[in-house]
Every structure is written in C-alpha cells, then in structure tokens.
Design a protein around this motif. Structure first.
Motif, PDB file in Angstrom:
ATOM      1  N   PRO A 258       0.817  -1.211   0.000  1.00  0.00           N
ATOM      2  CA  PRO A 258       0.000   0.000   0.000  1.00  0.00           C
ATOM      3  C   PRO A 258       0.856   1.270   0.000  1.00  0.00           C
ATOM      4  O   PRO A 258       2.025   1.233   0.363  1.00  0.00           O
ATOM      5  CB  PRO A 258      -0.779  -0.104   1.314  1.00  0.00           C
ATOM      6  CG  PRO A 258       0.063  -0.960   2.190  1.00  0.00           C
ATOM      7  CD  PRO A 258       0.799  -1.911   1.289  1.00  0.00           C
ATOM      8  N   VAL A 259       0.248   2.358  -0.419  1.00  0.00           N
ATOM      9  CA  VAL A 259       0.909   3.654  -0.316  1.00  0.00           C
ATOM     10  C   VAL A 259       0.878   4.068   1.150  1.00  0.00           C
ATOM     11  O   VAL A 259      -0.173   4.071   1.773  1.00  0.00           O
ATOM     12  CB  VAL A 259       0.131   4.686  -1.154  1.00  0.00           C
ATOM     13  CG1 VAL A 259       0.620   6.094  -0.882  1.00  0.00           C
ATOM     14  CG2 VAL A 259       0.236   4.339  -2.623  1.00  0.00           C
ATOM     15  N   ILE A 260       2.036   4.337   1.678  1.00  0.00           N
ATOM     16  CA  ILE A 260       2.095   4.750   3.081  1.00  0.00           C
ATOM     17  C   ILE A 260       2.883   6.055   3.122  1.00  0.00           C
ATOM     18  O   ILE A 260       4.114   6.025   3.148  1.00  0.00           O
ATOM     19  CB  ILE A 260       2.812   3.706   3.964  1.00  0.00           C
ATOM     20  CG1 ILE A 260       2.396   2.292   3.564  1.00  0.00           C
ATOM     21  CG2 ILE A 260       2.590   3.963   5.437  1.00  0.00           C
ATOM     22  CD1 ILE A 260       3.408   1.235   3.898  1.00  0.00           C
ATOM     23  N   PRO A 261       2.176   7.192   3.067  1.00  0.00           N
ATOM     24  CA  PRO A 261       2.914   8.452   2.996  1.00  0.00           C
ATOM     25  C   PRO A 261       3.877   8.589   4.175  1.00  0.00           C
ATOM     26  O   PRO A 261       3.571   8.150   5.292  1.00  0.00           O
ATOM     27  CB  PRO A 261       1.821   9.524   3.076  1.00  0.00           C
ATOM     28  CG  PRO A 261       0.556   8.826   2.756  1.00  0.00           C
ATOM     29  CD  PRO A 261       0.725   7.392   3.163  1.00  0.00           C
ATOM     30  N   GLU A 262       5.031   9.154   3.891  1.00  0.00           N
ATOM     31  CA  GLU A 262       6.022   9.433   4.935  1.00  0.00           C
ATOM     32  C   GLU A 262       6.681   8.214   5.540  1.00  0.00           C
ATOM     33  O   GLU A 262       7.420   8.329   6.508  1.00  0.00           O
ATOM     34  CB  GLU A 262       5.417  10.245   6.097  1.00  0.00           C
ATOM     35  CG  GLU A 262       5.580  11.722   5.921  1.00  0.00           C
ATOM     36  CD  GLU A 262       4.346  12.340   5.316  1.00  0.00           C
ATOM     37  OE1 GLU A 262       3.302  12.222   5.946  1.00  0.00           O
ATOM     38  OE2 GLU A 262       4.467  12.936   4.236  1.00  0.00           O
ATOM     39  N   ALA A 263       6.411   7.039   5.018  1.00  0.00           N
ATOM     40  CA  ALA A 263       7.086   5.871   5.598  1.00  0.00           C
ATOM     41  C   ALA A 263       8.137   5.349   4.622  1.00  0.00           C
ATOM     42  O   ALA A 263       8.011   5.506   3.415  1.00  0.00           O
ATOM     43  CB  ALA A 263       6.075   4.778   5.888  1.00  0.00           C
ATOM     44  N   PHE A 264       9.159   4.750   5.163  1.00  0.00           N
ATOM     45  CA  PHE A 264      10.114   4.033   4.329  1.00  0.00           C
ATOM     46  C   PHE A 264       9.659   2.592   4.223  1.00  0.00           C
ATOM     47  O   PHE A 264       9.172   2.032   5.199  1.00  0.00           O
ATOM     48  CB  PHE A 264      11.487   3.963   5.002  1.00  0.00           C
ATOM     49  CG  PHE A 264      12.170   5.264   5.125  1.00  0.00           C
ATOM     50  CD1 PHE A 264      12.875   5.780   4.058  1.00  0.00           C
ATOM     51  CD2 PHE A 264      12.113   5.974   6.309  1.00  0.00           C
ATOM     52  CE1 PHE A 264      13.519   6.991   4.170  1.00  0.00           C
ATOM     53  CE2 PHE A 264      12.752   7.182   6.427  1.00  0.00           C
ATOM     54  CZ  PHE A 264      13.458   7.697   5.358  1.00  0.00           C
ATOM     55  N   VAL A 265       9.882   2.017   3.047  1.00  0.00           N
ATOM     56  CA  VAL A 265       9.788   0.567   2.957  1.00  0.00           C
ATOM     57  C   VAL A 265      11.231   0.082   2.904  1.00  0.00           C
ATOM     58  O   VAL A 265      12.019   0.572   2.093  1.00  0.00           O
ATOM     59  CB  VAL A 265       9.019   0.125   1.699  1.00  0.00           C
ATOM     60  CG1 VAL A 265       9.077  -1.384   1.538  1.00  0.00           C
ATOM     61  CG2 VAL A 265       7.574   0.585   1.783  1.00  0.00           C
TER      62      VAL A 265
END
Ligand SMILES: O=C(O)CCC(=O)C(=O)O
Ligand SMILES: [Fe+2]
Length: 351
Positions: A258-265
C-alpha cells in the motif's frame, strides 16, 4: 527462477494488499521495549524480508542511547549525533527535486545521460541494453552518493538548484539509518552487535535511484520494473505518496504494497540474505504501471564496498543450519547480467 516475459502484470486490484509490518525504530532504542521490537524485526525479516518504518522523529539521531549492548539494547555511543531526524517535510523536498528533474525537457535531462560504456550512473529511460530484453516502463536517474571519492558529479543534476545539496543531506541520514539497522539485526539474532556491520565493512557504497514510471497506455502489456530481488545489503525505499505500484512475492503469491505516505519501505537485499545464511530473506518484488497516473519512487541502495568479502557472519552457521552460501565479492557487478536474463543472482552464491 525465471521471470522473463510472461510475468508482466497489470495493477490487479484483486491481488491482496500486504499488511506490511511496521517496525518502530524508537521502540528499538528504548530499554523497556527493545527486546520485543527486536523479536518482531527478526520475525519480519525472516518471513517477508521487508517492513515499513514511519518517518523518524526530529531528534531521532540525537537520542544517544543508552545502555550497553548486553541488555539487548542498541548502543548508540559511536554514532555522531546529528541535529535532525528525517521529518516529513524533508522527505517531501527529497521527492520534489526528483520530480522537478524528471519534468525538465529531454534535452536538459540528457546532459546527465548515462554512458553505458562507463557504467550505470546517470539518467536513462531503460535499465539495461540487452538485445532480447523486454524493456521496463521506466525513467531512471542513478547516482552513486557515497563514498565521497566515488561520486561523479557530472551525473548530478544542477537543475533544480537544490538537488545536489538535498540528496547529499538525505544520503548522510541513510548512512546512519543503515548502520542502525545493521546493528539491530545482529541483536535481533542474539549475536554480537557489530557482526553484520563489520562484515558490511567500511567505505560502503551508497546509490540513490530515482525511478519514474510514466503513465502507461497498456499496463497489461508493460511492466514498470520486472521482478527482481535487490542485490544490496538493505534498500530504503520512499514510495510515491499517491500512486500504488510496488508488489512483493511471497509463497508464489503477489501482494500489493500500500501507499504509506512518509514511511520508508525497507527491503532485505541478497547480501544480507547471504550474511545471515538465509535466515533473512531478500524478497522478490516488481512494479506495475498505471494507465493514468505516473509514479515516482526513490530507492537508496546500501552495499558493501566492491573489495569487501561477504559471507555468513559468525553465529549463523551451526549443525542445525549448515552453511548455505559462499563468500562473494563485488556482488553488484554480476547483478545486472542476471537481471537481464531474468534469473536470480543469488543462485550463484548458493553452495
Ligand atoms: O519503485 C519501487 O517502488 C521499487 C523500485 C525498486 O524495486 C528498485 O529500484 O530496485
Ligand atoms: Fe528493487
């Protein structure tokens, strides 16, 4: 494993969404919570091989912890404190300069064009030149950001003006974050805190890759980035804030990230799989295209220096788990030849 050709897939909304595990780096540094969070990290890296981290609080790197390592708590004493964490506004800037660069006229971007005779650095609108290669639907700006003496500034855009400064600042934070994680995985396996960091070595290579996937009229026919596992130690990915596209393979099933704004994968790369003797998994992932919206991501690849010998660290080979990987050197140089053929380079490292 062969991925070539048949494996392109559209953004199939029927695919399940990965419930991507979150690791809280602040909890990792707190004496009360670190043991539990380290166990979570171990479990996530041995199952999915990737996880997400929400953006770090402003003074994360200032919170110089804490206690000695025998209590399972990360010891930060050797980290130089820097004055800032990685706040969302800064991440927005890091992404904005990439978008501004890609929006420039082709003529301007081509001033930084890759010269494949020299290497992979620079701007290019496909990844490799293989003749039978099905091209990926991608524009890429690939820059070595460290160590200092390997940087080739002729490939670094001067437009937008702040590009170089912002990427340098971002790189410095990624170096710290990566050291932190390398220590954390040693502790997560109950091993000596520095065992992965020592094997990773000094003068490591840092590479920043801005990926732009333009809208694609036939997402069913073109893949953004073909299935692959990263040849890194770790990859730090900033995804697009709005457009989904990344997918991860687990047990023969693709999952949408999913798109997780402000998070790093954060992905385990092949070299951590080798160093951990296969305990941690380097996940296969791909990027699909979208017919209407372009997507941009920024991947930072952290790799051992090409002269560094990399093999399983002390403590991961025992009777129950015999040694599975050889010692490798300059793994990255073989990576793209395998990528082109659609096979996994890690096969060449297996005993
Ligand atoms: O664009 C993405 O989300 C992933 C990029 C990627 O996998 C890579 O650059 O190796
Ligand atoms: Fe990747």
């Amino acid at each position: 494993m062969i991925y070539k050709g048949s494996d392109a897939g559209s953004l199939d909304t029927c695919l399940p969404l990965i419930d991507i595990p979150t690791i809280d780096f602040v909890l990792l540094t707190s004496p009360e919570s670190s043991a539990q969070e380290l166990e979570k990290l171990r479990s996530v890296l041995s199952s999915w091989g990737c996880f997400q981290v929400s953006s770090l609080p402003l003074n994360f790197f200032d919170k110089i912890l804490i206690r000695t390592s025998n209590t399972h708590c990360l010891n930060f004493f050797e980290f130089q404190a820097i004055n800032h964490g990685i706040e969302p506004a800064f991440l927005d800037k890091v992404k904005a300069v990439g978008r501004q660069f890609f929006a420039l006229p082709a003529e301007e971007k081509n001033k930084y064009a890759r010269d494949i005779a020299i290497g992979f650095e620079g701007y290019a609108n496909h990844i490799i030149n293989g003749e039978e290669q099905a091209f990926d639907w991608i524009d890429r700006l690939y820059l070595i950001t460290g160590p200092e003496d390997r940087k080739q500034l002729k490939f670094w855009p001067e437009n937008p003006e702040s590009f170089r400064k912002i990427l340098e600042e971002y790189n410095a934070k990624m170096v710290k974050l990566n050291e932190f994680l390398l220590k954390a995985i040693g502790l997560a396996l109950n091993l000596e805190e520095n065992c992965f960091l020592d094997m990773y070595g000094e003068e490591a290579t840092m590479i920043a890759v801005y990926n732009l996937y333009p809208p694609c009229p036939r997402p069913d026919l073109a893949i953004g980035l073909k299935p692959h596992a990263d040849g890194t130690a770790f990859t730090y990915l900033l995804q697009d804030k709005e457009v989904e596209g990344l997918q991860v393979l687990k047990d023969n099933q693709w999952y949408r990230v999913p798109v997780i704004p402000e998070a790093f994968v954060i992905n385990v790369g092949d070299q951590i799989e080798i160093m951990s003797n296969g305990i941690f998994k380097s996940p296969i992932h791909r990027v699909v295209t979208d017919s209407e919206r372009g997507r941009m991501s920024l991947a930072v690849f952290c790799l051992p220096n090409p002269n560094q010998e990399v093999g399983p660290v002390n403590g991961v080979v025992n009777e129950a788990r015999p040694r599975l990987y050889k010692t490798v050197k300059d793994y990255t140089s073989i990576f793209y030849s395998y990528f082109e053929k659609g096979t996994r380079p890690i096969e060449s490292a297996k005993i």
